[in-house]
Design an enzyme around this catalytic site. Structure first.
Site, PDB file in Angstrom:
ATOM      1  N   SER A   1       0.829  -1.216   0.000  1.00  7.39           N
ATOM      2  CA  SER A   1       0.000   0.000   0.000  1.00  7.39           C
ATOM      3  C   SER A   1       0.857   1.258   0.000  1.00  7.39           C
ATOM      4  O   SER A   1       0.334   2.363  -0.049  1.00  7.39           O
ATOM      5  CB  SER A   1      -0.938   0.010   1.215  1.00  7.39           C
ATOM      6  OG  SER A   1      -0.206  -0.117   2.416  1.00  7.39           O
TER       7      SER A   1
ATOM      8  N   ASN B   1      -2.158  -1.897  13.343  1.00  6.25           N
ATOM      9  CA  ASN B   1      -3.612  -1.680  13.356  1.00  6.25           C
ATOM     10  C   ASN B   1      -3.993  -0.395  14.090  1.00  6.25           C
ATOM     11  O   ASN B   1      -4.822   0.377  13.601  1.00  6.25           O
ATOM     12  CB  ASN B   1      -4.330  -2.878  13.978  1.00  6.25           C
ATOM     13  CG  ASN B   1      -4.120  -4.140  13.161  1.00  6.25           C
ATOM     14  OD1 ASN B   1      -3.545  -4.083  12.068  1.00  6.25           O
ATOM     15  ND2 ASN B   1      -4.560  -5.280  13.674  1.00  6.25           N
TER      16      ASN B   1
ATOM     17  N   THR C   1     -38.928  27.071 -10.119  1.00  7.31           N
ATOM     18  CA  THR C   1     -39.219  25.731  -9.608  1.00  7.31           C
ATOM     19  C   THR C   1     -39.497  24.893 -10.851  1.00  7.31           C
ATOM     20  O   THR C   1     -40.034  25.424 -11.839  1.00  7.31           O
ATOM     21  CB  THR C   1     -40.443  25.698  -8.662  1.00  7.31           C
ATOM     22  OG1 THR C   1     -41.597  26.064  -9.418  1.00  7.31           O
ATOM     23  CG2 THR C   1     -40.281  26.653  -7.486  1.00  7.31           C
ATOM     24  N   HIS C   2     -39.126  23.645 -10.814  1.00  6.78           N
ATOM     25  CA  HIS C   2     -39.260  22.773 -11.996  1.00  6.78           C
ATOM     26  C   HIS C   2     -38.545  23.364 -13.208  1.00  6.78           C
ATOM     27  O   HIS C   2     -38.914  23.076 -14.347  1.00  6.78           O
ATOM     28  CB  HIS C   2     -40.729  22.527 -12.347  1.00  6.78           C
ATOM     29  CG  HIS C   2     -41.571  22.123 -11.167  1.00  6.78           C
ATOM     30  ND1 HIS C   2     -41.783  20.820 -10.803  1.00  6.78           N
ATOM     31  CD2 HIS C   2     -42.218  22.889 -10.251  1.00  6.78           C
ATOM     32  CE1 HIS C   2     -42.547  20.778  -9.729  1.00  6.78           C
ATOM     33  NE2 HIS C   2     -42.812  22.025  -9.359  1.00  6.78           N
TER      34      HIS C   2
ATOM     35  N   SER D   1     -14.026  24.870 -28.207  1.00  3.95           N
ATOM     36  CA  SER D   1     -14.294  23.636 -28.937  1.00  3.95           C
ATOM     37  C   SER D   1     -13.204  23.441 -29.982  1.00  3.95           C
ATOM     38  O   SER D   1     -12.716  24.401 -30.567  1.00  3.95           O
ATOM     39  CB  SER D   1     -15.661  23.733 -29.619  1.00  3.95           C
ATOM     40  OG  SER D   1     -15.716  22.859 -30.738  1.00  3.95           O
TER      41      SER D   1
ATOM     42  N   LYS E   1     -17.475  28.529 -29.950  1.00  2.00           N
ATOM     43  CA  LYS E   1     -17.860  27.983 -28.655  1.00  2.00           C
ATOM     44  C   LYS E   1     -17.029  28.490 -27.497  1.00  2.00           C
ATOM     45  O   LYS E   1     -15.821  28.679 -27.600  1.00  2.00           O
ATOM     46  CB  LYS E   1     -17.763  26.444 -28.684  1.00  2.00           C
ATOM     47  CG  LYS E   1     -18.846  25.757 -29.482  1.00  2.00           C
ATOM     48  CD  LYS E   1     -20.262  26.053 -29.007  1.00  2.00           C
ATOM     49  CE  LYS E   1     -20.626  25.344 -27.737  1.00  2.00           C
ATOM     50  NZ  LYS E   1     -20.745  23.903 -27.917  1.00  2.00           N
TER      51      LYS E   1
ATOM     52  N   ASN F   1     -17.218  27.149 -23.657  1.00  2.00           N
ATOM     53  CA  ASN F   1     -17.960  26.154 -22.882  1.00  2.00           C
ATOM     54  C   ASN F   1     -17.668  26.242 -21.387  1.00  2.00           C
ATOM     55  O   ASN F   1     -16.543  26.508 -20.991  1.00  2.00           O
ATOM     56  CB  ASN F   1     -17.599  24.744 -23.377  1.00  2.00           C
ATOM     57  CG  ASN F   1     -18.045  24.512 -24.815  1.00  2.00           C
ATOM     58  OD1 ASN F   1     -19.075  25.028 -25.233  1.00  2.00           O
ATOM     59  ND2 ASN F   1     -17.260  23.761 -25.563  1.00  2.00           N
TER      60      ASN F   1
ATOM     61  N   GLU G   1     -18.949  22.074 -15.457  1.00  2.00           N
ATOM     62  CA  GLU G   1     -19.388  20.710 -15.796  1.00  2.00           C
ATOM     63  C   GLU G   1     -18.535  19.659 -15.090  1.00  2.00           C
ATOM     64  O   GLU G   1     -19.042  18.637 -14.613  1.00  2.00           O
ATOM     65  CB  GLU G   1     -19.318  20.494 -17.309  1.00  2.00           C
ATOM     66  CG  GLU G   1     -20.357  21.292 -18.070  1.00  2.00           C
ATOM     67  CD  GLU G   1     -20.104  21.266 -19.573  1.00  2.00           C
ATOM     68  OE1 GLU G   1     -20.997  20.856 -20.307  1.00  2.00           O
ATOM     69  OE2 GLU G   1     -19.008  21.650 -20.009  1.00  2.00           O
TER      70      GLU G   1
ATOM     71  N   TYR H   1      -9.779  -5.777  12.989  1.00  2.00           N
ATOM     72  CA  TYR H   1      -9.087  -5.332  11.775  1.00  2.00           C
ATOM     73  C   TYR H   1      -9.093  -6.458  10.754  1.00  2.00           C
ATOM     74  O   TYR H   1      -8.875  -7.621  11.079  1.00  2.00           O
ATOM     75  CB  TYR H   1      -7.632  -4.918  12.075  1.00  2.00           C
ATOM     76  CG  TYR H   1      -6.898  -4.517  10.806  1.00  2.00           C
ATOM     77  CD1 TYR H   1      -6.986  -3.216  10.310  1.00  2.00           C
ATOM     78  CD2 TYR H   1      -6.169  -5.450  10.071  1.00  2.00           C
ATOM     79  CE1 TYR H   1      -6.365  -2.854   9.124  1.00  2.00           C
ATOM     80  CE2 TYR H   1      -5.539  -5.090   8.881  1.00  2.00           C
ATOM     81  CZ  TYR H   1      -5.649  -3.793   8.414  1.00  2.00           C
ATOM     82  OH  TYR H   1      -5.033  -3.441   7.239  1.00  2.00           O
TER      83      TYR H   1
ATOM     84  N   GLN I   1      -7.509  -1.803   4.356  1.00  2.00           N
ATOM     85  CA  GLN I   1      -6.457  -1.057   3.662  1.00  2.00           C
ATOM     86  C   GLN I   1      -7.042  -0.294   2.463  1.00  2.00           C
ATOM     87  O   GLN I   1      -6.485   0.707   2.019  1.00  2.00           O
ATOM     88  CB  GLN I   1      -5.366  -2.027   3.195  1.00  2.00           C
ATOM     89  CG  GLN I   1      -4.221  -1.379   2.446  1.00  2.00           C
ATOM     90  CD  GLN I   1      -3.049  -2.328   2.285  1.00  2.00           C
ATOM     91  OE1 GLN I   1      -2.375  -2.663   3.254  1.00  2.00           O
ATOM     92  NE2 GLN I   1      -2.816  -2.786   1.067  1.00  2.00           N
TER      93      GLN I   1
ATOM     94  N   LYS J   1      -8.119   3.855   2.079  1.00  2.00           N
ATOM     95  CA  LYS J   1      -7.313   5.064   1.875  1.00  2.00           C
ATOM     96  C   LYS J   1      -7.555   5.776   0.554  1.00  2.00           C
ATOM     97  O   LYS J   1      -7.720   6.992   0.517  1.00  2.00           O
ATOM     98  CB  LYS J   1      -5.829   4.722   2.019  1.00  2.00           C
ATOM     99  CG  LYS J   1      -5.469   4.512   3.457  1.00  2.00           C
ATOM    100  CD  LYS J   1      -4.135   3.850   3.624  1.00  2.00           C
ATOM    101  CE  LYS J   1      -4.133   3.074   4.910  1.00  2.00           C
ATOM    102  NZ  LYS J   1      -5.137   1.961   4.926  1.00  2.00           N
TER     103      LYS J   1
END
Ligand code: ARG
Length: 443
Positions: free
Chosen positions: A27, A103, A148-149, A270, A276, A278, A283, A310, A315, A318
């Site tokens: 690890s 541990n 809303t919506h 683009s 473009k 963007n 995003e 343990y 392990q 992480k």
């Protein structure tokens, strides 16, 4: 005589692990990141051992000096960060692992690491809050439609909309604070599972490391990763908030909305379409929320059904932790920077907010004030909206015709906003007070 395997735990083995096993179990390629915390934990542990006479003061001093001096290169054949550090200490370190297991050591390291990550993330959260407040403050008079919506609903101040995110982020910070309480408890002294026969100075060691206290059950202490799951949950929720903010920015920067212009340095072009510009940053922030969710689900799944205490499965805690901390930190930072380079197109905002349909509710309220029951008023205004759609005659005109000139007055958007003047509502007065409150809180 056959050569003894080089592993620190190799005493009872006749052969070292196969190469594929070494590669599979190591690890250190990712837990090396715990290095400074492993050193800090080891220094405190050495001091603790000196305190109870297992190490002489001179031995402890020598170990501590060496712990501070070594600069090892991680070696995967030494499995993990803990064994790499121990190996780098050489012969002076042979007494250091007394009364300690990897541990309780790894649990300590992760807690120390997470404690510092949480404090970093909290300052990133407040940095983003500041940049939202600044943008809100600079544009405090700008009105936009609230949705809303994703359909136009009622007028609000842009500042009110932005401050909604400041509130969400405040809850995120509070969740991190709450999680930090359970992170900041010291498992050292729990050993592999059953503590130690040595009278380890647990409280002393915990204090040395800045922990608030020690864990109370050695078995729980080495198997507990709740604090890690809590952190990942808090990070996932914070990511969800960022993704919603990101989505608003994506929408607002579109030609259809045109409410904002994101600075060139925070957008991309683009490869094919020359025109473009963007909102890739927003995003990506939105997309990275997927990783934050994935990391939470990964850890919960790793922990599910593990027998006490343990298990090596752990392990695998992480990489999700590291990834969530990094991902969230980067997202918070780039969002804060991007907002500092975002301009509001006041004209576009106000044009959208001047849609009289946004004030249909106000017309219903007007009728209520004349004594009409709300349900009837709702129906009547609904019919008027339908008529306006059918005939193309603007709603204020129809309202004036049907209910008198004073009815048309409700369609003054500034007046309508000012009238929403109760705590939590978007009148300029209320929003101003909230802006002042946040500026004071974030100072
Ligand atoms: N690298 C291990 C981990 O991250 C450290 C603890 C290993 N303990 C053990 N008994 N194999 O979980």
């Amino acid at each position: 005589m056959k050569k003894a395997p080089q592993q620190t735990w190799g005493g009872r083995f006749s052969a070292g692990p196969a190469d594929i096993v070494k590669r599979f179990t190591e690890s250190v390629s990712f837990d090396w990141r715990l290095y400074p915390h492993d050193i800090a934990g080891s220094i405190a542990h050495a001091k603790g051992l000196a305190k109870i006479g297992v190490l002489t003061n001179a031995e402890a001093a020598k170990i501590i000096r060496r712990l501070r001096a070594i600069r090892p290169e991680p070696d995967p054949s030494l499995e993990d960060v803990h064994m790499n550090v121990e190996a780098a200490l050489g012969s002076v370190g042979r007494k250091l692992h007394t009364g300690r297991s990897r541990n309780d050591q790894v649990a300590t390291d992760i807690r120390l690491w997470l404690r510092s990550e949480i404090s970093n993330l909290k300052s990133q959260v407040s940095n983003l809050q500041k940049s939202l407040v600044t943008l809100a403050d600079k544009n405090s008079g700008v009105i936009i439609p609230g949705y809303t919506h994703l359909q136009r609903a009622q007028p609000v101040l842009l500042a009110h909309h932005l401050l909604a995110y400041v509130e969400m982020l405040a809850r995120d910070a509070a969740r991190f604070d709450d999680c930090a309480k359970r992170v900041n408890v010291c498992p050292l002294g729990s050993g592999a599972i059953a503590g130690s026969t040595l009278r380890l100075a647990r409280e002393f060691v915990a204090k040395e490391l800045g922990f608030d206290g020690v864990t109370h059950n050695s078995m729980d202490a080495v198997s507990d990763r709740d604090f890690a799951a809590e952190f990942l949950a808090a990070a996932a929720i914070c990511g969800m908030h960022l993704s919603r903010l990101a989505e608003d920015l994506v929408l607002w920067s579109s030609a259809e909305f045109g409410f904002i212009r994101i600075g060139d340095a925070y957008t991309t072009g683009s490869s094919l379409m020359p025109q473009k510009k963007n909102p890739d940053i927003a995003e990506l922030v939105r997309g990275k929320t997927g990783r934050l969710y994935g990391n939470l689900v990964a850890l919960l799944t790793i922990l599910k059904g593990l027998p006490m205490t343990y298990n090596r499965d752990m392990q695998e805690d992480k990489e999700p932790l590291f990834d969530s901390a990094d991902t969230l930190s980067a997202s918070l930072q780039v969002m804060a920077d991007m907002l500092r380079h975002t301009k509001i197109n006041k004209a576009k905002c106000e044009a959208a907010a001047s849609d009289p349909l946004l004030l249909a509710t106000d017309l219903a309220d007007f009728l209520v004030k004349q004594g009409m029951p709300f349900r009837r008023a709702h129906h009547a205004v609904g019919a008027l909206v339908a008529e306006s759609e059918r005939t193309g005659v603007p709603l204020p005109k129809l309202a004036a015709k049907k209910y008198g000139a004073s009815a048309a007055k409700v369609f003054d958007v500034r007046r309508a906003l000012a009238a929403r003047n109760i705590p939590g509502a978007p009148s300029p007065k209320q929003v101003c007070a909230q802006l002042a409150r946040w500026k004071a809180v974030l100072r």
